[in-house]
Design an enzyme around this catalytic site. Structure first.
Site, PDB file in Angstrom:
ATOM      1  N   LYS A 145       3.738   5.743   6.938  1.00  0.00           N
ATOM      2  CA  LYS A 145       3.535   7.144   6.577  1.00  0.00           C
ATOM      3  C   LYS A 145       2.363   7.683   7.390  1.00  0.00           C
ATOM      4  O   LYS A 145       1.273   7.096   7.372  1.00  0.00           O
ATOM      5  CB  LYS A 145       3.230   7.227   5.081  1.00  0.00           C
ATOM      6  CG  LYS A 145       3.647   8.521   4.424  1.00  0.00           C
ATOM      7  CD  LYS A 145       3.373   8.381   2.926  1.00  0.00           C
ATOM      8  CE  LYS A 145       3.823   9.559   2.145  1.00  0.00           C
ATOM      9  NZ  LYS A 145       3.253   9.529   0.792  1.00  0.00           N
TER      10      LYS A 145
HETATM   11  C1  E4P Z   1       4.472  11.447  -1.690  1.00  0.00           C
HETATM   12  O1  E4P Z   1       4.880  11.043  -0.643  1.00  0.00           O
HETATM   13  C2  E4P Z   1       3.308  12.345  -1.793  1.00  0.00           C
HETATM   14  O2  E4P Z   1       2.167  11.742  -1.324  1.00  0.00           O
HETATM   15  C3  E4P Z   1       3.170  12.775  -3.236  1.00  0.00           C
HETATM   16  O3  E4P Z   1       4.440  13.185  -3.692  1.00  0.00           O
HETATM   17  C4  E4P Z   1       2.129  13.854  -3.446  1.00  0.00           C
HETATM   18  O4  E4P Z   1       2.211  14.300  -4.785  1.00  0.00           O
HETATM   19  P1  E4P Z   1       1.034  15.148  -5.500  1.00  0.00           P
HETATM   20  O5  E4P Z   1       0.993  16.487  -4.846  1.00  0.00           O
HETATM   21  O6  E4P Z   1       1.463  15.235  -6.933  1.00  0.00           O
HETATM   22  O7  E4P Z   1      -0.222  14.381  -5.277  1.00  0.00           O
END
Ligand code: E4P
Length: 218
Positions: free
Chosen positions: A83
Site C-alpha cells: 500500500k
Molecule cells: C483503508 O484502506 C483505509 O486506510 C481506511 O479505510 C481508512 O478509514 P478511516 O477513514 O475510517 O480511517
C-alpha cells in the site's frame, strides 16, 4: 463485489473469515498502532488467516526508502499487497512493482484525477476514502461514480476499493455503482446482517415450530 476487512485485529478477523465472506484485509499505520502489534508479526498472521490480498502500507515518503520497505513487506507472504500513498513517489513505487506483476494498493485518494493517475501507474487497487470526504461535507460516493466512469471509459484494470466506509449506505451505494471491492470495519459488516423483520420473523417461526413438537436433526 469483494469484501475486505479494514482492521489489524486478528480476533475480529478470524470469526468473520469463518463466515466465508472475507476476500481480503486492509491495514494502515493507524490500524497497526491500534492493534499494539509488530507490523511484521501481525501482517504474517493475517496473511495466514486470509486467502486474498492483505494490504500493508509503507511508512516512508521517498521513492528509494519506499522500495526498500516494500521489499521487506512483500517478503512477509505471497498475498501481501503493498500500500502506497497517492504521491509522486508513491506512484513511482507503484509503477516499479506493478511492472514486476506485484499487487499494489494506492491509498489516500480523494479526487477522480488522482485515481486516473493511479490507473496509469498500473495500480491493482485504488482506495478512495468516502467517509473522510463525507466528514468535510463532500459527497464521497460521487467520487466512486466518477472513477467508475473514467475506468470504464478506458478499460483500466485497476479495481476500485471503496475505503473509509462507515455505514450500510456506503456499502449499498458501492454495490449499485459497481465498485469492485469495499473495505469494511468489522462493525459495519456485522451491521449488514441485521434487519428487525428478520429478528421478529425468526422469533415467530421458532415459536410456531415449538408447537409442532417436531424435530429435524434428532
Ligand atoms: C483503508 O484502506 C483505509 O486506510 C481506511 O479505510 C481508512 O478509514 P478511516 O477513514 O475510517 O480511517
Amino acid at each position: 463485489m469483494k469484501f475486505f476487512m479494514d482492521t489489524a485485529e486478528i480476533d475480529e478477523i478470524r470469526p468473520l473469515v469463518e463466515t466465508g465472506l472475507v476476500d481480503g484485509v486492509t491495514t494502515n499505520p493507524s490500524l497497526i498502532m491500534q492493534s499494539g502489534r509488530d507490523i511484521f508479526e501481525v501482517t504474517k498472521e493475517i496473511c495466514d488467516l486470509v486467502d486474498g490480498p492483505v494490504s500493508a502500507e509503507v511508512a516512508a515518503t521517498d521513492y528509494e526508502t519506499m522500495v526498500r520497505e516494500a521489499a521487506a513487506l512483500y517478503d512477509i507472504a505471497d498475498n501481501v499487497c503493498l500500500k502506497v500513498p497517492l504521491t509522486k513517489d508513491g506512484l513511482k513505487t507503484c509503477k516499479y512493482f506493478t511492472d514486476q506483476k506485484k499487487m499494489v494498493n494506492v491509498t489516500l485518494c480523494f479526487s477522480a484525477t488522482q485515481a486516473l493517475l493511479a490507473a496509469k501507474a498500473g495500480a491493482t487497487f485504488i482506495s478512495p476514502f468516502v467517509g473522510r470526504l463525507d466528514d468535510i461535507a463532500h459527497d464521497g460516493m460521487s467520487l466512486i461514480q466518477d472513477i467508475r466512469i473514467i475506468y470504464d471509459n478506458y478499460d483500466f484494470n485497476t479495481q476500485i476499493l471503496v475505503a473509509s466506509t462507515r455505514h450500510n449506505m456506503h456499502i449499498l451505494d458501492s454495490a449499485l455503482i459497481g465498485a469492485d471491492v469495499v473495505t469494511l470495519p468489522p462493525k459495519v459488516l456485522h451491521q449488514l446482517f441485521k434487519h428487525p423483520l428478520t429478528d421478529t420473523g425468526l422469533a415467530a417461526f421458532l415459536e410456531d415450530w415449538q408447537k409442532t413438537g417436531q424435530s429435524i436433526a434428532d
